[in-house]
Design a protein around this motif. Sequence first.
Motif, PDB file in Angstrom:
ATOM      1  N   THR A  20       0.953  -1.297   0.088  1.00 54.56           N
ATOM      2  CA  THR A  20      -0.080   0.062  -0.072  1.00 54.56           C
ATOM      3  C   THR A  20       0.773   1.240   0.308  1.00 54.56           C
ATOM      4  OG1 THR A  20      -1.759  -1.181   1.192  1.00 54.56           O
ATOM      5  CG2 THR A  20      -1.878   1.262   1.114  1.00 54.56           C
ATOM      6  N   CYS A  21       2.003   1.129   0.681  1.00 46.78           N
ATOM      7  CA  CYS A  21       2.839   2.491   0.966  1.00 46.78           C
ATOM      8  C   CYS A  21       3.543   2.525  -0.502  1.00 46.78           C
ATOM      9  CB  CYS A  21       3.865   2.168   1.924  1.00 46.78           C
ATOM     10  SG  CYS A  21       4.906   3.609   2.208  1.00 46.78           S
ATOM     11  N   ALA A  22       4.095   1.651  -1.145  1.00 47.17           N
ATOM     12  CA  ALA A  22       4.822   1.621  -2.123  1.00 47.17           C
ATOM     13  C   ALA A  22       3.786   2.026  -3.372  1.00 47.17           C
ATOM     14  CB  ALA A  22       5.457   0.268  -2.556  1.00 47.17           C
ATOM     15  N   GLU A  23       2.600   1.343  -3.511  1.00 49.11           N
ATOM     16  CA  GLU A  23       1.673   1.822  -4.494  1.00 49.11           C
ATOM     17  C   GLU A  23       1.361   3.351  -4.580  1.00 49.11           C
ATOM     18  OE1 GLU A  23       0.011  -2.430  -5.981  1.00 49.11           O
ATOM     19  OE2 GLU A  23      -1.367  -1.320  -4.670  1.00 49.11           O
ATOM     20  N   THR A  24       1.189   3.855  -3.224  1.00 47.46           N
ATOM     21  CA  THR A  24       0.423   5.169  -2.808  1.00 47.46           C
ATOM     22  C   THR A  24       1.463   6.037  -3.175  1.00 47.46           C
ATOM     23  OG1 THR A  24      -1.066   4.238  -1.127  1.00 47.46           O
ATOM     24  CG2 THR A  24      -0.688   6.414  -1.410  1.00 47.46           C
TER      25      THR A  24
END
Length: 410
Positions: A20-24
């Motif tokens: 989630t962090c990397a995609e956001t």
Amino acid sequence: MQETVVVIGGGAAGFFGAITCAETNPALRVILLEKTTKLLSKVRVSGGGRCNVTHACFQPSVFAQQYPRGQKALKKLLPMFGAQDTVNWFETRGVKLKTEPDGRMFPQSNTSETIMDCLLQTARQAGVEIKTGVGVNAIKVSEHAPKFTLELSTGETIRASKILVATGGNSKPESYQWLQKLGHTIEAPLPSLFTLNVPNSPFKDLMGVAVPKAKIKLTGQKLETEGPLLITHWGLSGPAVLRFSAWGAKLMYGLHYTGTALVNWVPDETEDQVRAQLLQQRQSSPRKSVFSNPLFQLPSRLWQRLCELAEVPEVVIWADLPGKAQNKLIELLVRTPFAVKGKTTFKEEFVTCGGIKLEELQLERMESRLIPGLFFAGEVVDIDGITGGFNFQAAWTGGYLAGKAMAEGK
């Protein structure tokens, strides 16, 4: 220099947070550290190797009721990322889920490998750097950016602006010392989701016999649960028992895992209805053998054992059943006592209750109130659910919210 975020723990919550962090925020460098050589090990074994991803209950307030610890928190968090969001998340990544009659949701492929592959592939596509065999010995907090220095088991150090701790549960208090050193309070970690040992059970040789619905309660206590129940060679198991152990985790610990459990094999009938049905059987089938004609759709081996314990003569017919034996049979149908002495870890579903105190977290972000930039998700926090996909949902929810918050530039 590229901003670095570190996720500690390669389980469900860790992967979900990292992805989630990397995609956001693709500008971040996201590193995931796993101290063992195995990633997603609980995902692999859960649900008998099929991975019980979540539960088909799409009302957050109802879903939250399945957590002995963390109910109030999840009422707030599930509307932000709940069961339907989990289903959509996996489906948009090519993994369709199916619902079983009891509400548990599994991948259509019926193998946990599908979930593992999806998480691994998505993490790699998002640019998450995955390092196995790397543990964290200590976290040092500084006033200067980047805020955190992680001392690794390899002797190296990593500097990071944000950290997500998703190390899972552990029933050994010393496993949390490094987090206590950061100032966090740990609710005592205790085993949850365990089966009951009954060393002198008169049902031992019926191992494998199951009933679709039974009620189990502890004498002298309010604790009572119901669901499918399985007789094992060490005692009792099945969803009814796992629910019992989840709701009674602290109570059973305090009792040193001893006490008398009463099993009601016919929970949909009152004692008077059971008596009435036995009397009706006397009138409608007086010449039939009591032993050979189980009532209440109970498995014949279980029925016969209850008859033996009630001292029903093996050759007796309903017309000749002694009143004393009939009363004892009724008693056993609604209250068979089991002398519990100890527990057995239910390996696949093993969960720890306890962990990071929820009051010390900004829940919507899963961020520490004591140390901004430090996040927690999964079993390391004091949230645990009954069996049926609820513990994974708590991991997806916490991981997602922490991942989103870490991706923000705050």
